[in-house]
Scaffold this motif. Structure first.
Motif, PDB file in Angstrom:
ATOM      1  N   LEU A 178      13.609   2.227  -6.362  1.00  0.00           N
ATOM      2  CA  LEU A 178      14.591   1.530  -5.967  1.00  0.00           C
ATOM      3  C   LEU A 178      14.839   1.397  -4.429  1.00  0.00           C
ATOM      4  O   LEU A 178      14.776   2.487  -3.591  1.00  0.00           O
ATOM      5  CB  LEU A 178      16.054   1.838  -6.527  1.00  0.00           C
ATOM      6  N   SER A 179      15.204   0.367  -3.742  1.00  0.00           N
ATOM      7  CA  SER A 179      15.309   0.137  -2.399  1.00  0.00           C
ATOM      8  C   SER A 179      16.614   0.931  -1.940  1.00  0.00           C
ATOM      9  O   SER A 179      17.453   0.959  -2.905  1.00  0.00           O
ATOM     10  CB  SER A 179      15.522  -1.393  -1.857  1.00  0.00           C
ATOM     11  N   ALA A 180      16.773   1.234  -0.688  1.00  0.00           N
ATOM     12  CA  ALA A 180      18.158   1.775   0.072  1.00  0.00           C
ATOM     13  C   ALA A 180      18.973   0.785  -0.353  1.00  0.00           C
ATOM     14  O   ALA A 180      20.268   1.319  -0.696  1.00  0.00           O
ATOM     15  CB  ALA A 180      17.590   2.166   1.296  1.00  0.00           C
ATOM     16  N   ASN A 181      18.945  -0.428  -0.144  1.00  0.00           N
ATOM     17  CA  ASN A 181      19.979  -1.367  -0.307  1.00  0.00           C
ATOM     18  C   ASN A 181      20.444  -1.391  -1.762  1.00  0.00           C
ATOM     19  O   ASN A 181      21.675  -1.333  -2.144  1.00  0.00           O
ATOM     20  CB  ASN A 181      19.549  -2.784  -0.072  1.00  0.00           C
ATOM     21  N   LYS A 183      27.851   8.819   3.016  1.00  0.00           N
ATOM     22  CA  LYS A 183      27.714   7.544   3.956  1.00  0.00           C
ATOM     23  C   LYS A 183      26.557   6.559   3.236  1.00  0.00           C
ATOM     24  O   LYS A 183      25.620   7.187   2.699  1.00  0.00           O
ATOM     25  CB  LYS A 183      27.156   7.810   5.303  1.00  0.00           C
ATOM     26  N   PRO A 184      26.565   5.462   3.263  1.00  0.00           N
ATOM     27  CA  PRO A 184      25.454   4.436   2.607  1.00  0.00           C
ATOM     28  C   PRO A 184      24.143   4.982   3.416  1.00  0.00           C
ATOM     29  O   PRO A 184      24.116   5.185   4.670  1.00  0.00           O
ATOM     30  CB  PRO A 184      25.870   3.015   3.073  1.00  0.00           C
ATOM     31  N   LEU A 185      23.044   4.771   2.667  1.00  0.00           N
ATOM     32  CA  LEU A 185      21.806   5.016   3.168  1.00  0.00           C
ATOM     33  C   LEU A 185      21.477   3.771   4.126  1.00  0.00           C
ATOM     34  O   LEU A 185      21.893   2.870   3.991  1.00  0.00           O
ATOM     35  CB  LEU A 185      20.726   4.826   2.000  1.00  0.00           C
ATOM     36  N   LYS A 186      20.614   4.012   5.125  1.00  0.00           N
ATOM     37  CA  LYS A 186      20.171   3.094   6.194  1.00  0.00           C
ATOM     38  C   LYS A 186      19.382   2.094   5.396  1.00  0.00           C
ATOM     39  O   LYS A 186      18.545   2.359   4.837  1.00  0.00           O
ATOM     40  CB  LYS A 186      19.643   3.797   7.472  1.00  0.00           C
TER      41      LYS A 186
END
Length: 417
Positions: free
Chosen positions: A167-170, A200-203
């Protein structure tokens, strides 16, 4: 699965659903139009959610209905969220609040009335696929920050779509984001501190648009199957989103004023409100778009309310078109494989290259302001000299009498370089 239908003899909408093994149909006084259908669809979604939870009260939704007085449709007992739940966990610790599986269903019923249909489907999918397997049997107040971080790490091992290994970070951020709201609500109700803190959200790597050049656009339009030439002409030169063009109806095409009125969209095969309020807009038709729509009207204007439709007069399936028409065409032309959505980016970059005002382009695209335009397409904003900063240098040279000679010489050398 219930449905919103219209009576042919009156044109009024009614709700059609099943409950307690019986078919229920409740008439309304609402005319059959997109706005009224959206209202009733939200109501139907809430009804179906409460039926699933065993909480449906017929009389509350339809107080004047004769069916509400029928013993067959007597009110089902409402099950509190915390009913019949153990108050201790498997290891003997105190259970804080109801099980996560019970609370999230309650949260879903209360929240989804404000969501678009597509968002409801998306959240339901994440609940079943990710949330319940990880937290379903745990008390909602017993889940810790460490549990959430471990859950996020496990998502990084899940196979992605379209051939992606993971899965992508987004995508992981989008799965994690609803959990923040879920735990904030649970914490307020059951008096515990939300575990979703300092996560925190992933970059996410900045995505780069891949628009087509004007020459490539012409190559595509000239080579595509004749029955899709009008479709792709409108896509490339109007900046419409996929759902907007697939859901476009003739009543929203104004040939006299030369505008396309974007008022609805199709998401997951269903009519819906546009992506945002600012997406409700009027798009000016350029010459090629006007010609394409006039040609299309001669083909489908009398067979369907939809501009682009299949042989049955129903909206086209863009996934099917992408696989059968779009990707094979790009391969045939030797062009890099790109999603059809790049046609929207292409329209924006062509408008910028032509020198159109950013405010006008933003309105055409359905953006609330120009912020998104400059953020996404900044490198496509034209500069007539092709050297950023040179305009400022010319301004300085105009006032050279007040500048030291060595500064003037340096500026001249830079301009001439």
């Amino acid at each position: 699965m219930g449905a919103i239908r219209a009576r042919k003899e009156t044109g009024l909408l009614f709700i059609d659903f099943r409950w307690e093994g019986k078919r229920c149909r409740e008439q309304t006084n609402l005319r059959d139009n997109a706005t009224n259908r959206r209202k009733l669809e939200k109501m139907l979604q809430q009804i179906e959610s409460e039926i699933k939870l065993g909480r449906f009260d017929y009389a509350r939704f339809f107080p004047e209905s004769k069916s509400a007085e029928n013993p067959i449709f007597s009110t089902s007992p409402i099950k509190p969220v915390g009913a019949a739940l153990n108050t201790t966990t498997e290891d003997g610790a105190e259970q804080k609040g109801p099980l996560f599986s019970a609370f999230i269903e309650e949260w879903l019923v209360e929240s989804q009335i404000t969501w678009r249909r597509s968002h409801q489907v998306n959240i339901r999918g994440m609940i079943d696929k990710y949330y319940l397997p990880a937290f379903g049997t745990v008390g909602v107040g017993n889940i810790t920050r460490a549990d959430l971080l471990k859950f996020r790490s496990s998502l990084a091992k899940v196979a992605g779509r379209n051939g992606n290994v993971t899965l992508s970070a987004n995508r992981i951020n989008k799965i994690m984001d609803p959990l923040r709201r879920i735990f904030e609500e649970a914490a307020d109700r059951y008096d515990f501190t939300t575990p979703f803190v300092r996560i925190k959200p992933l970059k996410v790597p900045r995505s780069d648009v891949q628009p087509f050049t004007l020459a490539e656009v012409r190559q595509i339009i000239d080579s595509v199957r004749p029955d899709f030439k009008n479709y792709y002409t409108v896509r490339f030169f109007s900046g419409m989103r996929t759902g907007e063009i697939d859901g476009l109806k003739w009543k929203y095409v104004d040939f006299e004023r030369r505008v396309i009125m974007v008022r609805e969209t199709i998401v997951a095969g269903e009519e819906d409100y546009t992506k945002t309020d600012s997406s409700q807009r009027d798009i000016a038709m350029c010459g090629p778009v006007l010609d394409a729509l006039e040609n299309q009207y001669r083909a489908t204007g009398t067979m369907s309310e939809y501009v682009f439709c299949n042989l049955q007069g129903l909206p086209i399936d863009h996934n099917n078109i992408t696989k059968r028409v779009w990707y094979p065409l790009l391969a045939h032309l030797g062009l890099e494989k790109r999603r059809p959505y790049q046609s929207r980016h292409t329209a924006a970059t062509l408008w910028l290259a032509a020198g159109e005002a950013p405010e006008w382009i933003a309105r055409q695209m359905g953006h609330a302001n120009t912020e998104m335009l400059f953020k996404v397409y900044s490198r496509y904003v034209p500069n007539l000299t092709r050297r950023d900063g040179s305009a400022f240098e010319r301004l300085l040279l105009q006032g050279q009498s007040s500048l030291p000679s060595q500064v003037i010489d340096a500026i001249k050398q830079e301009v001439q370089a």
